[in-house]
Design a protein around this motif. Sequence first.
Motif, PDB file in Angstrom:
ATOM      1  N   UNK A   1      49.742  37.763  41.603  1.00 41.11           N
ATOM      2  CA  UNK A   1      51.156  37.505  41.847  1.00 41.11           C
ATOM      3  C   UNK A   1      52.043  38.545  41.168  1.00 41.11           C
ATOM      4  N   UNK A   2      53.229  38.744  41.736  1.00 47.58           N
ATOM      5  CA  UNK A   2      54.170  39.729  41.209  1.00 47.58           C
ATOM      6  C   UNK A   2      54.765  39.287  39.883  1.00 47.58           C
ATOM      7  N   UNK A   3      54.769  37.991  39.616  1.00 50.64           N
ATOM      8  CA  UNK A   3      55.317  37.465  38.370  1.00 50.64           C
ATOM      9  C   UNK A   3      54.544  36.213  37.983  1.00 50.64           C
ATOM     10  N   UNK A   4      54.739  35.784  36.756  1.00 46.62           N
ATOM     11  CA  UNK A   4      54.037  34.598  36.266  1.00 46.62           C
ATOM     12  C   UNK A   4      54.431  33.367  37.078  1.00 46.62           C
ATOM     13  N   UNK A   5      53.419  32.578  37.420  1.00 47.42           N
ATOM     14  CA  UNK A   5      53.624  31.343  38.170  1.00 47.42           C
ATOM     15  C   UNK A   5      53.494  30.139  37.237  1.00 47.42           C
TER      16      UNK A   5
ATOM     17  N   UNK B   1      50.050  31.199  35.245  1.00 46.82           N
ATOM     18  CA  UNK B   1      49.047  32.212  35.568  1.00 46.82           C
ATOM     19  C   UNK B   1      49.679  33.325  36.388  1.00 46.82           C
ATOM     20  N   UNK B   2      48.952  34.430  36.533  1.00 39.47           N
ATOM     21  CA  UNK B   2      49.352  35.503  37.449  1.00 39.47           C
ATOM     22  C   UNK B   2      48.258  35.843  38.455  1.00 39.47           C
ATOM     23  N   UNK B   3      47.041  35.332  38.237  1.00 38.51           N
ATOM     24  CA  UNK B   3      45.914  35.672  39.109  1.00 38.51           C
ATOM     25  C   UNK B   3      45.152  34.407  39.476  1.00 38.51           C
TER      26      UNK B   3
ATOM     27  N   UNK C   1      50.742  42.775  37.381  1.00 37.06           N
ATOM     28  CA  UNK C   1      50.167  41.967  36.323  1.00 37.06           C
ATOM     29  C   UNK C   1      48.924  41.236  36.792  1.00 37.06           C
ATOM     30  N   UNK C   2      48.209  40.678  35.846  1.00 36.42           N
ATOM     31  CA  UNK C   2      46.956  40.012  36.180  1.00 36.42           C
ATOM     32  C   UNK C   2      45.913  41.006  36.599  1.00 36.42           C
TER      33      UNK C   2
ATOM     34  N   UNK D   1      41.269  41.052  48.480  1.00 33.71           N
ATOM     35  CA  UNK D   1      42.181  41.191  47.354  1.00 33.71           C
ATOM     36  C   UNK D   1      43.612  41.378  47.855  1.00 33.71           C
ATOM     37  N   UNK D   2      44.548  40.651  47.243  1.00 32.32           N
ATOM     38  CA  UNK D   2      45.950  40.753  47.626  1.00 32.32           C
ATOM     39  C   UNK D   2      46.809  40.808  46.369  1.00 32.32           C
ATOM     40  N   UNK D   3      47.735  41.765  46.339  1.00 32.75           N
ATOM     41  CA  UNK D   3      48.598  41.993  45.182  1.00 32.75           C
ATOM     42  C   UNK D   3      50.055  41.673  45.494  1.00 32.75           C
ATOM     43  N   UNK D   4      50.851  41.563  44.427  1.00 32.08           N
ATOM     44  CA  UNK D   4      52.298  41.462  44.547  1.00 32.08           C
ATOM     45  C   UNK D   4      52.799  40.231  45.256  1.00 32.08           C
ATOM     46  N   UNK D   5      52.063  39.120  45.195  1.00 34.98           N
ATOM     47  CA  UNK D   5      52.473  37.927  45.927  1.00 34.98           C
ATOM     48  C   UNK D   5      53.833  37.430  45.451  1.00 34.98           C
ATOM     49  N   UNK D   6      54.704  37.125  46.427  1.00 31.10           N
ATOM     50  CA  UNK D   6      56.064  36.675  46.157  1.00 31.10           C
ATOM     51  C   UNK D   6      56.492  35.715  47.249  1.00 31.10           C
ATOM     52  N   UNK D   7      57.489  34.855  46.973  1.00 31.82           N
ATOM     53  CA  UNK D   7      58.041  33.990  48.026  1.00 31.82           C
ATOM     54  C   UNK D   7      58.684  34.837  49.115  1.00 31.82           C
TER      55      UNK D   7
END
Length: 287
Positions: A125-129, A154-156, A189-190, A272-278
Amino acid sequence: MLNITADNEGLDTELHLTINGGTINITSGNDGINTNEDNVSVTTVNGGSVNIQVTGETGEGDGIDSNGWLVINGGAVTAAACSDSGDAGIDATMGITINGGTVAASGNMYDQIDGGAQNYVVFSFASRQNGGQTYTLQNADGETVGTWTPANDFTCLVVSSPDLTAGDYTLWQGDTQLAGTMSDGVGSPGGGRHMGGEAPPADLDPWQAPEGEVPENAGSEVPDDPPERPDGEMEPDGRESPAGGRGPGGGEGGQSAAGLSKTFTLSDGGSFFNGLSPTETTEASET
């Protein structure tokens, strides 16, 4: 049912650990499970339900931490690492193999999965969840193939199940659709990555249950031999890449796809997927 609450490590062994069934619930201040003989220990899950939350009183802690190998052949593993440290839901010094069962491992680091008979996905994820939010993965027909609610921030997020097949999916956080970028690995991150990849010693075979039998509740058949890595060109770090030079996330030449997409295309093996955001805060593309 076994319930463990510990100020430090939850379930600790000096050598190997094999879980064949039952329900184990662990709340711990450090690693939930630790097998701690360096480069020797094998942690094997053949069946049952393992639920771990690291509350982090010690300031750190993986969900499962094997100082040797971790092999998941069946059962259900849910592991939330410490929310305030660079730890992983599942971690192993010498390598991780997933052959079956269901896995939902959350943390702030991805510890490399070295293969196995079952597909897995890594969402960074792009930021902490915030912990306690529910994530739902749906296939192209809108059918739910997995739902996970990580207990800690978490971030991952690493998930695996028999229902994960190659194809297009969407990922939702509650009612909000998420978007991300396909990658050949996990960035920050993560973004921590352990480079393992060695096979367990022949005399410490984690691929079979005791007496060579698979428990009825194992959830998948245990292979006689570890799966071979696919043939192909050598990656810069010396590991073999799949035939055709495609990275584990499916991108040509190991390059990340440009832009964010609301469609997550899974390939066989690891994706693998990076930068997850709404989606409402990104310019996600309809692909």
